[in-house]
Scaffold this motif. Structure first.
Motif, PDB file in Angstrom:
ATOM      1  N   GLU A 148       1.747  10.675   8.970  1.00  0.00           N
ATOM      2  CA  GLU A 148       0.872   9.914   8.134  1.00  0.00           C
ATOM      3  C   GLU A 148       1.492   9.768   6.689  1.00  0.00           C
ATOM      4  O   GLU A 148       1.626   8.670   6.019  1.00  0.00           O
ATOM      5  N   LYS A 149       1.986  10.930   6.550  1.00  0.00           N
ATOM      6  CA  LYS A 149       2.609  11.160   5.076  1.00  0.00           C
ATOM      7  C   LYS A 149       3.738  10.176   5.012  1.00  0.00           C
ATOM      8  O   LYS A 149       4.011   9.285   3.744  1.00  0.00           O
ATOM      9  N   ASN A 150       4.596  10.332   5.947  1.00  0.00           N
ATOM     10  CA  ASN A 150       5.799   9.368   5.897  1.00  0.00           C
ATOM     11  C   ASN A 150       5.684   7.966   6.396  1.00  0.00           C
ATOM     12  O   ASN A 150       6.544   7.286   6.369  1.00  0.00           O
ATOM     13  N   ASN A 151       4.218   7.482   6.674  1.00  0.00           N
ATOM     14  CA  ASN A 151       4.072   6.194   7.042  1.00  0.00           C
ATOM     15  C   ASN A 151       4.701   5.743   8.277  1.00  0.00           C
ATOM     16  O   ASN A 151       5.154   4.658   8.479  1.00  0.00           O
ATOM     17  N   GLN A 152       4.768   6.605   9.354  1.00  0.00           N
ATOM     18  CA  GLN A 152       5.526   6.502  10.389  1.00  0.00           C
ATOM     19  C   GLN A 152       4.415   6.276  11.543  1.00  0.00           C
ATOM     20  O   GLN A 152       3.899   7.224  12.252  1.00  0.00           O
ATOM     21  N   LEU A 153       3.696   4.932  11.632  1.00  0.00           N
ATOM     22  CA  LEU A 153       2.574   4.737  12.228  1.00  0.00           C
ATOM     23  C   LEU A 153       2.602   4.709  13.831  1.00  0.00           C
ATOM     24  O   LEU A 153       1.719   5.288  14.240  1.00  0.00           O
ATOM     25  N   GLU A 154       3.852   4.300  14.303  1.00  0.00           N
ATOM     26  CA  GLU A 154       4.020   4.208  15.724  1.00  0.00           C
ATOM     27  C   GLU A 154       4.273   5.673  16.301  1.00  0.00           C
ATOM     28  O   GLU A 154       3.842   5.907  17.473  1.00  0.00           O
ATOM     29  N   THR A 155       4.891   6.490  15.355  1.00  0.00           N
ATOM     30  CA  THR A 155       5.174   7.941  15.889  1.00  0.00           C
ATOM     31  C   THR A 155       3.784   8.656  15.925  1.00  0.00           C
ATOM     32  O   THR A 155       3.696   9.348  16.584  1.00  0.00           O
ATOM     33  N   ARG A 156       3.026   8.146  14.907  1.00  0.00           N
ATOM     34  CA  ARG A 156       1.489   8.872  14.860  1.00  0.00           C
ATOM     35  C   ARG A 156       0.811   8.714  16.028  1.00  0.00           C
ATOM     36  O   ARG A 156       0.079   9.143  16.660  1.00  0.00           O
ATOM     37  N   LYS A 157       0.741   7.196  16.413  1.00  0.00           N
ATOM     38  CA  LYS A 157       0.061   6.744  17.587  1.00  0.00           C
ATOM     39  C   LYS A 157       0.646   7.553  18.636  1.00  0.00           C
ATOM     40  O   LYS A 157      -0.329   7.755  19.777  1.00  0.00           O
ATOM     41  N   TYR A 158       1.891   7.733  18.861  1.00  0.00           N
ATOM     42  CA  TYR A 158       2.318   8.408  20.161  1.00  0.00           C
ATOM     43  C   TYR A 158       1.860   9.758  20.315  1.00  0.00           C
ATOM     44  O   TYR A 158       1.339   9.909  21.531  1.00  0.00           O
ATOM     45  N   LEU A 159       1.302  10.781  19.276  1.00  0.00           N
ATOM     46  CA  LEU A 159       0.602  11.754  19.562  1.00  0.00           C
ATOM     47  C   LEU A 159      -0.710  11.617  20.442  1.00  0.00           C
ATOM     48  O   LEU A 159      -1.120  12.446  20.950  1.00  0.00           O
ATOM     49  N   ASP A 160      -1.340  10.556  19.990  1.00  0.00           N
ATOM     50  CA  ASP A 160      -2.700  10.261  20.491  1.00  0.00           C
ATOM     51  C   ASP A 160      -2.726  10.188  22.160  1.00  0.00           C
ATOM     52  O   ASP A 160      -3.593  10.372  22.823  1.00  0.00           O
ATOM     53  N   TYR A 161      -1.510  10.031  22.924  1.00  0.00           N
ATOM     54  CA  TYR A 161      -1.191   9.911  24.182  1.00  0.00           C
ATOM     55  C   TYR A 161      -0.450  10.923  24.846  1.00  0.00           C
ATOM     56  O   TYR A 161      -0.178  10.619  25.971  1.00  0.00           O
ATOM     57  N   VAL A 162       0.078  11.664  23.972  1.00  0.00           N
ATOM     58  CA  VAL A 162       0.825  13.024  24.659  1.00  0.00           C
ATOM     59  C   VAL A 162       0.051  13.940  24.347  1.00  0.00           C
ATOM     60  O   VAL A 162      -0.088  15.193  25.179  1.00  0.00           O
ATOM     61  N   ASN A 163      -0.483  14.171  23.128  1.00  0.00           N
ATOM     62  CA  ASN A 163      -1.391  15.442  22.699  1.00  0.00           C
ATOM     63  C   ASN A 163      -0.649  16.680  22.711  1.00  0.00           C
ATOM     64  O   ASN A 163      -1.498  17.587  23.358  1.00  0.00           O
ATOM     65  N   PRO A 164       0.244  16.753  22.272  1.00  0.00           N
ATOM     66  CA  PRO A 164       1.114  18.441  22.372  1.00  0.00           C
ATOM     67  C   PRO A 164       0.268  19.306  21.535  1.00  0.00           C
ATOM     68  O   PRO A 164      -0.074  19.127  20.334  1.00  0.00           O
ATOM     69  N   GLU A 165       0.335  20.650  22.056  1.00  0.00           N
ATOM     70  CA  GLU A 165      -0.302  21.563  21.121  1.00  0.00           C
ATOM     71  C   GLU A 165       0.510  21.774  20.077  1.00  0.00           C
ATOM     72  O   GLU A 165       0.016  22.234  18.717  1.00  0.00           O
ATOM     73  N   LYS A 166       1.861  21.818  20.023  1.00  0.00           N
ATOM     74  CA  LYS A 166       2.933  22.075  19.060  1.00  0.00           C
ATOM     75  C   LYS A 166       3.881  21.058  19.183  1.00  0.00           C
ATOM     76  O   LYS A 166       3.955  20.321  20.169  1.00  0.00           O
TER      77      LYS A 166
END
Length: 548
Positions: A148-166
């Motif tokens: 979010e700090k880097n304004n990487q919106l698509e990369t941030r959205k990716y996390l919502d559908y992979v949900n890695p612990e780390k």
């Protein structure tokens, strides 16, 4: 203690957890010349630790794996330079164009020469400083904050559908980004690159794999770029530009509508090509060419349907019918039959047949026995009538040396490319090569009984043939058709993953299989039930209404 068995034959007893860089000097050239290491047939960064007994081999920059590490690292340095100059500015990667990647800035109508010059200068500063590229693991919450700090919106959205612990991230100075694959350990190893203003963005140009010291002369492919731009603009209009966006449609059960839209948009492009053929008025033969697994067979059938809708009667002659046979077939430098060179085809007979057909004569259509490696005739005859149009598909279709006796006014050439407009995230693209390789792995298994390892093992040879016989003729095409469908990898994933998991760690193809599995892990799976029976995807998974 663990035992490392080096490709030199030497064995080392070292502590468990020893990093690759600590054994790099055991290989020719030492750490300075190494892009990474092959550890138990997996590509690893020099900064990776080795926790157990392993076979270890060097990866140099003039090898495919080393070239990939070089290019990924160069892209990472570009992203870091952009962040240093303009924090929060969205840098978005596009497709490949020769030995280059196309980039844009979001919300910028055109990247200026001054911006390109500033980026070049900053990248050179980072490289000359020989800064370390490190890896670290961060938590899911830390990853969200970082992106979010880097304004990487698509990369941030990716996390919502992979949900890695780390999440594993690469860090250069105060800049960090998601790890997609191994990088070099320090920036000073990047010796050659340049940035070139192009269209509304710029090209990040890099060396050839075979010669890391050489950046080849830029060859423009405007038709390829325009079809890519058309699809990219379309993706923005429908708000689907990344894997995360497709995963979101699957999660919200809206994927059926997207499939219909995607197939319809592709059909419109086929229809436009058919109309262009009609407008030319005197076209007698449509020559279709494209690299492996670009969907040539289905594309020929789909284009035939659109031509029929315009009043044509398409007739098909396969270029495979014109193989000269093993007795006359040239061999490559290894003594193997080279079935991809132009001389493997009976060009003289092909041209005689075409001239006769266009002069209203009847011909006897040749056939070829692949088991015996011999041409033969079945007695099949062909004669063209007024509304008839020939469709021929094969790798040499765009090369005028295939049809030297045929007037160019009578020919219409179509180039196929599986050019997905999707990105993995802001800074990582979905490779056309990977899309085609996964298609081929699935098809080879289903229809040819080949293992994933077998398909992977011959892929380098396939690519050599493409670079020699197909890609140089792209600009000869009258039209370019994009055969990629933005939902297809979610379907192919279901078929490909079990095949790739059968590649064993002691096989040399394990590295590529592991990389493809990691790539497919980014996609949510989707059942094939949703795929239309006339879709190009059916050429690879089966169930098509077309007869092959």
């Amino acid at each position: 203690m663990i035992t490392l068995t080096l490709s030199t034959g030497k064995k080392l007893e070292v502590d468990s957890g020893t990093r690759g860089i600590q054994v790099a000097d055991e290989f020719e050239g030492g750490e300075e010349k190494l892009a990474g290491l092959m550890v138990n047939n997996q590509v690893k960064a020099l900064t990776s630790s080795i926790p157990f007994d392993a076979d270890v081999a060097p990866i140099y920059f003039n090898e495919p794996e080393g070239s990939n590490i070089y290019r990924r690292s160069l892209c990472f340095i570009l992203a870091a330079a952009t962040n240093a100059l303009w924090p929060g500015k969205r840098l978005i990667v596009g497709h490949s164009l020769g030995y280059a990647f196309y980039y844009m800035f979001e919300s910028t109508t055109k990247v200026s020469k001054e911006e390109v010059d500033a980026l070049t200068k900053k990248m050179k500063e980072i490289i000359e400083a020989d800064e370390a590229i490190t890896r670290r693991i961060i938590s899911y919450e830390q990853a969200k904050t970082l992106l979010e700090k880097n304004n990487q919106l698509e990369t941030r959205k990716y996390l919502d559908y992979v949900n890695p612990e780390k999440l594993l991230v690469n860090t250069l100075g105060d800049y960090s980004d998601m790890n997609i694959g191994p990088l070099i350990n320090r920036t000073g190893k990047i010796k050659n690159f340049n940035l070139l203003p192009y269209q509304d963005g710029f090209l990040l140009r890099f060396p050839m794999t075979s010669d890391p010291e050489l950046i080849p002369e830029f060859t423009d492919h405007p038709k390829i770029f325009q079809i890519y731009k058309k699809y990219k603009d379309w993706g923005k209009q429908i708000h689907v530009t990344s894997i995360a966006a497709v995963n979101e449609l699957i999660a919200k059960r809206k994927i059926n509508d997207f499939i219909d839209i995607t197939e319809t948009f592709q059909a419109q492009n086929f229809a436009e090509t058919a109309l262009q053929i009609q407008k030319r008025g005197n076209v007698k033969v449509v020559l279709i060419a494209g690299p492996s697994s670009s969907g040539k067979t289905t594309s020929a059938k789909k284009l035939s349907l659109h031509l029929q809708a315009l009043g044509y009667t398409p007739r098909v002659i396969s270029l495979d019918n014109y193989y000269v046979g093993r007795e006359r077939n040239p061999k490559d430098e290894n003594g193997n039959y080279d079935y991809e060179c132009l001389e493997a085809l009976d060009v003289e007979l092909l041209n005689k047949n075409l001239v006769d057909l266009f002069n209203g004569k009847e011909i006897e259509v040749p056939s070829y026995n692949f088991d015996l490696g011999q041409p033969f005739f079945t007695g099949e005859k062909m004669k063209l009538h007024e509304s008839d149009i020939l469709i021929m598909e094969g790798i040499h279709g765009l090369n005028d040396k295939l049809t030297p006796l045929i007037d160019n006014k009578l020919k219409y050439k179509v180039y196929l490319s599986a050019l997905t407009q999707l990105n993995i995230d802001d800074h990582n693209r979905v490779s056309t090569r990977d899309n085609r390789l996964i298609r081929r792995i699935v098809r080879d298994s289903k229809f040819r009984g080949k293992s994933a390892a077998s398909t992977i093992s011959m892929w380098a040879s396939v690519q050599r043939g493409e670079r020699k016989y197909i890609f140089p003729y792209q600009n000869n095409a009258d039209s370019v058709l994009n055969t990629a469908l933005d939902y297809e990898l979610s379907v192919l994933k279901v078929y490909a993953e079990p095949l790739l998991r059968c590649v064993m760690p002691n096989q040399k193809e394990y590295a590529e299989a592991s990389r493809l599995l990691q790539f497919l892990n980014l996609f949510s799976p989707m059942p094939s039930d949703y795929v239309p029976v006339q879709s190009i995807v059916r050429e690879f998974i089966g169930g098509s209404s077309f007869k092959y």
